[in-house]
Structure formats: C-alpha cells, structure tokens
Design an enzyme around this catalytic site. Structure first.
Site, short mmCIF file in Angstrom:
data_model
loop_
_atom_site.label_atom_id
_atom_site.label_comp_id
_atom_site.label_asym_id
_atom_site.label_seq_id
_atom_site.Cartn_x
_atom_site.Cartn_y
_atom_site.Cartn_z
N ASP A 88 8.42 4.53 3.80
CA ASP A 88 7.84 3.43 3.03
C ASP A 88 8.95 2.65 2.32
O ASP A 88 10.09 3.12 2.24
CB ASP A 88 6.84 4.00 2.01
CG ASP A 88 5.75 3.00 1.64
OD1 ASP A 88 5.95 1.79 1.80
OD2 ASP A 88 4.68 3.45 1.16
N HIS A 108 5.54 -6.47 -3.05
CA HIS A 108 4.17 -6.91 -3.35
C HIS A 108 4.08 -8.41 -3.62
O HIS A 108 3.23 -8.86 -4.38
CB HIS A 108 3.55 -6.10 -4.50
CG HIS A 108 3.10 -4.72 -4.05
ND1 HIS A 108 2.11 -4.02 -4.66
CD2 HIS A 108 3.51 -3.95 -3.02
CE1 HIS A 108 1.93 -2.86 -4.03
NE2 HIS A 108 2.79 -2.80 -3.04
N GLU A 159 -3.40 3.33 1.65
CA GLU A 159 -2.34 3.83 0.77
C GLU A 159 -2.30 3.04 -0.52
O GLU A 159 -2.14 3.58 -1.61
CB GLU A 159 -0.98 3.74 1.48
CG GLU A 159 0.16 4.45 0.75
CD GLU A 159 0.92 3.59 -0.26
OE1 GLU A 159 1.77 4.12 -0.98
OE2 GLU A 159 0.65 2.36 -0.33
N GLU A 160 -2.45 1.72 -0.40
CA GLU A 160 -2.27 0.83 -1.55
C GLU A 160 -3.34 1.00 -2.62
O GLU A 160 -3.19 0.51 -3.74
CB GLU A 160 -2.22 -0.63 -1.09
CG GLU A 160 -1.04 -0.98 -0.18
CD GLU A 160 0.30 -1.00 -0.90
OE1 GLU A 160 0.35 -0.75 -2.12
OE2 GLU A 160 1.32 -1.25 -0.23
N HIS A 165 2.08 3.77 6.18
CA HIS A 165 0.74 3.21 5.97
C HIS A 165 0.56 1.84 6.62
O HIS A 165 1.47 1.01 6.63
CB HIS A 165 0.34 3.23 4.49
CG HIS A 165 1.08 2.31 3.57
ND1 HIS A 165 0.69 1.01 3.35
CD2 HIS A 165 2.15 2.50 2.77
CE1 HIS A 165 1.50 0.46 2.46
NE2 HIS A 165 2.40 1.34 2.10
ZN LIG Z 1 3.89 1.00 0.63
#
Ligand SMILES: [Zn+2]
Length: 328
Positions: free
Chosen positions: A215, A301, A192-193, A60
C-alpha cells in the site's frame, strides 16, 4: 507497467463498488495463477502453489469517494465521505459517478474563523433544478475523483494510486514469479478505505501463516512537509509502525534481509497516522505475523497522487523475493 497503472487508475471503483477494477484485474491475472476465486464480500484471490507456508499478499482495490446524502431544491448534491476525504482540498475538483455524470465541488461562504467541513460543501452536476438533478443521480450513489493519468517520466500522477499502485505491483509480481516457494494468496481486497473490511474476511478464509500488505504511504520530502523520513525515489518502504500495526519483528527482519541480499533499495517507515490491510490481517483468528511493503506517495487522498516508478520497481522485486524464498 505504466500502461497497466494507467488502466487501473482510470476506472472508478469506490469502496463497496469494486466491480470495474476487479474485472480488469481478473483479466490481467487469469493466465498467471493456479486458481482464482472471489469470496462473499468481493475480495479477488489468486492462488499460486509452491510450498507449505501460506503467505497472504494484499492490495486493496477500492478508492475513496463521496456518497450523495441529499439533493437540495436548486439541484446541488450534498454528500458524505467514503473513506478519508479532506474538505480543504475539494473545491474546484471534479468527481464522476458510475453512470458518467460529472460534478464539480463547490463551497458555501464561510463566516470568519469558520472551518470548512463536508457539510459546507456541495457537488454541482450542472442541473438547473432538483428534478433535473434527480434524473441524473440518486441518493446513495457514489462518485470518485475524476482526473486523468499524467506521465511525468520517472514519476506519475493519477487519482487512486492508493491503492491501484499496490494492485499493479501484485499483478506484476504474479507475472514475474518463476519459482514460488510458498503457498501464495495474492488478494485484491475490498473496502480498505472504510475500515480494512475486505482484508478481515479474506484473512479469515485463507488462514495464512504470514500477511503482507502492499500500500502507499506519506512522504516528508516536500516544502515545509510534516517530519517523515520517507522520500520519493529512495526505494520501497518497509513499514515499522502505523496506527493499525506494529510490524512483527520477524517480518521486518525478513523484508530487510531480502532487500539487502537482492540489492533492492529500501527505507524504513514510521507513519504517525493511518493504517493498512495488515492491521486487520494480524488480528485474524489466533494472530498472524504481518508487515507492509509501502510505496512512497505524495498528495495522498487527493485527485493527484504521485509515485516514483523506481520505488514501484523496488517493491515488485521485494514482493517477488518473498514469493521465491522458502519460509517453511
Ligand atoms: Zn490505501
């Protein structure tokens, strides 16, 4: 690959605003694919033909961010999240908007036992009034973390390694593959997020026989970390389960056999949370066997995600092995 990773993590491309990173990736892969196109949602797809079995490989393009919901009387921006943002980790960090405006995250004073939530946070762009703030930023604009790429030798730190590292791996595999044995669809997905949205339309359009996402995944190798078997530097991770997917046994066996045969270091991953594009791909049409090649990543994140380049190299080799193994 370091320079490619630095370039890919330097651009700001939150979910739904993937244009800058998509342009960069397009430039990198143009010479290495048979066909390149974008679907209506914005996924970038590079096809390379070599066999009957259609293999969708997905990474992504989007990254997490914050979206302005309101500008208060004093010129502080209030915001909501785009993707998974942890309020506890924001204060003092910086964010940047597409037009270059930079802000720092601050928090209101909390009462005792009160939890820090996004509604208690604000973004300070240095404006002295609401009017001045509105000249720089409007409601609905999205900012991403603003942090420079750091080269620590075998390990690197950057924002948005989730999932620009997956994009870099897919680009590098596309460059390296000499003898494709399958019909390859290297897909750089959007959104994607915010719920695996791009992968859903891309997979519907491609209608693959096999889907593999590339990922990042969490690790359990830092002080007092959550119990996870994944460690940085121990190889590419072959996902067995997360909250979006139970890897199809055929795919798990395929990846494990290829890693063993090619002497690629690997580890098995069970993630008790989260999901990837493969969660959406497997549910396409009448179903698609799917799995994930994961890259162990610390501080997920946050503006400072860390990966080990040995794991990155292992993942590239595993992706190339899938591309060059006849699956008919
Ligand atoms: Zn990811």
């Amino acid at each position: 690959m370091k320079e490619l990773i630095r370039k890919l993590t330097s651009v700001s491309s939150p979910s739904g605003r993937e244009e800058p990173v998509r342009a960069l990736i397009k430039e990198e892969i143009t010479k290495h694919a048979d066909e390149i196109w974008e679907d209506k949602l914005g996924n970038l797809i590079a096809a390379k033909h070599g066999g009957k079995t259609k293999v969708l490989l997905a990474a992504h393009m989007d990254e997490i961010g914050v979206i302005v919901t309101d500008i208060d009387e004093q010129g502080f921006l209030r915001f909501s999240n785009v993707g998974g943002i942890n309020p506890q980790r924001l204060v003092g960090q910086r964010a940047r908007f597409a037009n270059g405006t930079i802000g720092v995250f601050g928090a209101e004073k909390l009462e005792e036992n009160q939890k820090l939530t996004l509604s208690k946070l604000y973004l300070d762009i240095g404006a002295r009034s609401a009017e001045e703030a509105r000249q720089k930023v409007s409601v609905g604009e999205i900012a991403t973390f603003y942090h420079e790429f750091s080269d620590l030798g075998e390990r690197i730190v950057a924002k948005a390694l989730d999932d620009r590292i997956g994009c870099a791996i897919l680009i590098e595999a596309l460059k390296r593959v000499a003898n494709p044995q399958n019909d390859l669809y290297c897909t750089f997905t959007v959104q994607e997020e915010v719920g695996l949205r791009g992968a859903r339309t891309a997979a519907f359009g491609i209608d693959p026989d096999l889907g593999i996402a590339i990922d990042v995944t969490g690790t359990g190798d830092t002080p007092e970390a959550e119990r996870l078997a994944i460690k940085l530097g121990q190889g590419a991770a072959i996902k067995v389960k997360d909250n979006s997917l139970i890897t199809h046994p055929m795919v798990k066996d395929l990846l494990t056999d290829l890693a063993t045969k090619n002497n690629i270091p690997y580890q098995f991953e069970v993630l008790p949370f989260g999901g990837t594009d493969s969660g959406a791909i497997q549910l396409t049409k009448a179903g698609v066997p799917a799995g994930v090649i994961s890259i162990p990543c610390r501080y997920l994140h946050t503006p400072s995600e860390m990966v080990d380049l040995n794991d990155v190299e292992a993942a590239v080799r595993l992706v190339v092995a899938v591309m060059e193994t006849k699956l008919d």
